[in-house]
Motif scaffolding. Sequence first.
Motif, PDB file in Angstrom:
ATOM      1  N   PHE A 123       0.848  -1.192   0.000  1.00  0.00           N
ATOM      2  CA  PHE A 123       0.000   0.000   0.000  1.00  0.00           C
ATOM      3  C   PHE A 123       0.880   1.236   0.000  1.00  0.00           C
ATOM      4  O   PHE A 123       1.794   1.359   0.814  1.00  0.00           O
ATOM      5  CB  PHE A 123      -0.893  -0.025   1.246  1.00  0.00           C
ATOM      6  CG  PHE A 123      -1.751   1.195   1.413  1.00  0.00           C
ATOM      7  CD1 PHE A 123      -2.854   1.409   0.602  1.00  0.00           C
ATOM      8  CD2 PHE A 123      -1.456   2.131   2.398  1.00  0.00           C
ATOM      9  CE1 PHE A 123      -3.654   2.530   0.771  1.00  0.00           C
ATOM     10  CE2 PHE A 123      -2.250   3.259   2.573  1.00  0.00           C
ATOM     11  CZ  PHE A 123      -3.352   3.458   1.763  1.00  0.00           C
ATOM     12  N   SER A 124       0.607   2.141  -0.936  1.00  0.00           N
ATOM     13  CA  SER A 124       1.369   3.386  -1.019  1.00  0.00           C
ATOM     14  C   SER A 124       0.419   4.539  -1.306  1.00  0.00           C
ATOM     15  O   SER A 124      -0.600   4.359  -1.974  1.00  0.00           O
ATOM     16  CB  SER A 124       2.398   3.331  -2.159  1.00  0.00           C
ATOM     17  OG  SER A 124       3.303   2.270  -1.980  1.00  0.00           O
ATOM     18  N   VAL A 125       0.781   5.711  -0.825  1.00  0.00           N
ATOM     19  CA  VAL A 125       0.022   6.935  -1.093  1.00  0.00           C
ATOM     20  C   VAL A 125       1.002   7.995  -1.567  1.00  0.00           C
ATOM     21  O   VAL A 125       2.043   8.216  -0.931  1.00  0.00           O
ATOM     22  CB  VAL A 125      -0.720   7.432   0.161  1.00  0.00           C
ATOM     23  CG1 VAL A 125      -1.486   8.710  -0.149  1.00  0.00           C
ATOM     24  CG2 VAL A 125      -1.666   6.367   0.692  1.00  0.00           C
ATOM     25  N   PHE A 126       0.651   8.655  -2.673  1.00  0.00           N
ATOM     26  CA  PHE A 126       1.499   9.700  -3.235  1.00  0.00           C
ATOM     27  C   PHE A 126       0.656  10.894  -3.632  1.00  0.00           C
ATOM     28  O   PHE A 126      -0.519  10.740  -3.979  1.00  0.00           O
ATOM     29  CB  PHE A 126       2.211   9.207  -4.511  1.00  0.00           C
ATOM     30  CG  PHE A 126       3.113   8.038  -4.313  1.00  0.00           C
ATOM     31  CD1 PHE A 126       4.369   8.202  -3.748  1.00  0.00           C
ATOM     32  CD2 PHE A 126       2.720   6.766  -4.709  1.00  0.00           C
ATOM     33  CE1 PHE A 126       5.214   7.112  -3.576  1.00  0.00           C
ATOM     34  CE2 PHE A 126       3.560   5.678  -4.543  1.00  0.00           C
ATOM     35  CZ  PHE A 126       4.814   5.853  -3.977  1.00  0.00           C
ATOM     36  N   ASP A 127       1.277  12.073  -3.649  1.00  0.00           N
ATOM     37  CA  ASP A 127       0.625  13.199  -4.309  1.00  0.00           C
ATOM     38  C   ASP A 127       0.847  13.005  -5.810  1.00  0.00           C
ATOM     39  O   ASP A 127       1.530  12.051  -6.236  1.00  0.00           O
ATOM     40  CB  ASP A 127       1.157  14.545  -3.794  1.00  0.00           C
ATOM     41  CG  ASP A 127       2.633  14.790  -4.091  1.00  0.00           C
ATOM     42  OD1 ASP A 127       3.203  14.205  -5.049  1.00  0.00           O
ATOM     43  OD2 ASP A 127       3.244  15.583  -3.349  1.00  0.00           O
ATOM     44  N   GLU A 128       0.257  13.860  -6.625  1.00  0.00           N
ATOM     45  CA  GLU A 128       0.311  13.653  -8.078  1.00  0.00           C
ATOM     46  C   GLU A 128       1.735  13.651  -8.622  1.00  0.00           C
ATOM     47  O   GLU A 128       2.076  12.831  -9.474  1.00  0.00           O
ATOM     48  CB  GLU A 128      -0.527  14.715  -8.792  1.00  0.00           C
ATOM     49  CG  GLU A 128      -2.004  14.544  -8.571  1.00  0.00           C
ATOM     50  CD  GLU A 128      -2.842  15.624  -9.229  1.00  0.00           C
ATOM     51  OE1 GLU A 128      -2.283  16.567  -9.814  1.00  0.00           O
ATOM     52  OE2 GLU A 128      -4.082  15.515  -9.158  1.00  0.00           O
TER      53      GLU A 128
END
Length: 158
Positions: free
Chosen positions: A58-63
Amino acid sequence: MSQIVLARVDDRLIHGQVMTAWLQYTDGNHIVIIDNGTAQDSFLQTVMKMSVPQGIAFSVFDETAGAEFLQKDHGNEKLLLLAKTPATYLHLVEAGVQLQEIIIGGMGAAAQRTKLYKNISASEEERQIFKKLLDQGIQVKVQIVPTDKATNVAGLLE
């Protein structure tokens, strides 16, 4: 070589359908959320991570960071991309990310949005973004769960 197995617009991001139906259908093993707001909200990230099945990355990034991440190889990872709006995918494509298909799964009613298809709503700006994505040769479809028949967005914009 890593592979994008799903690029989905859903304003809820992670929820039961994503966790069960789409993970099984795509055989994905890494959920990647690309959303500027979520990338800045560590509490929301923690809550989302708790809903991800064991063994799924699971990963979260800004654009911006998301585009950089997606332009690199990540071994045998099968990536499920989730974003709240089609504008995120336009940003990724303009940054050089290669996408074949975008699935519209959840775009609820909101200010400036009108009905596009059944319970899917889109603003005029979002409709223009769909056209830009289609002009890039990307298939854009509405499909809530994998067992639903996909509806081509191009036909809904005429």
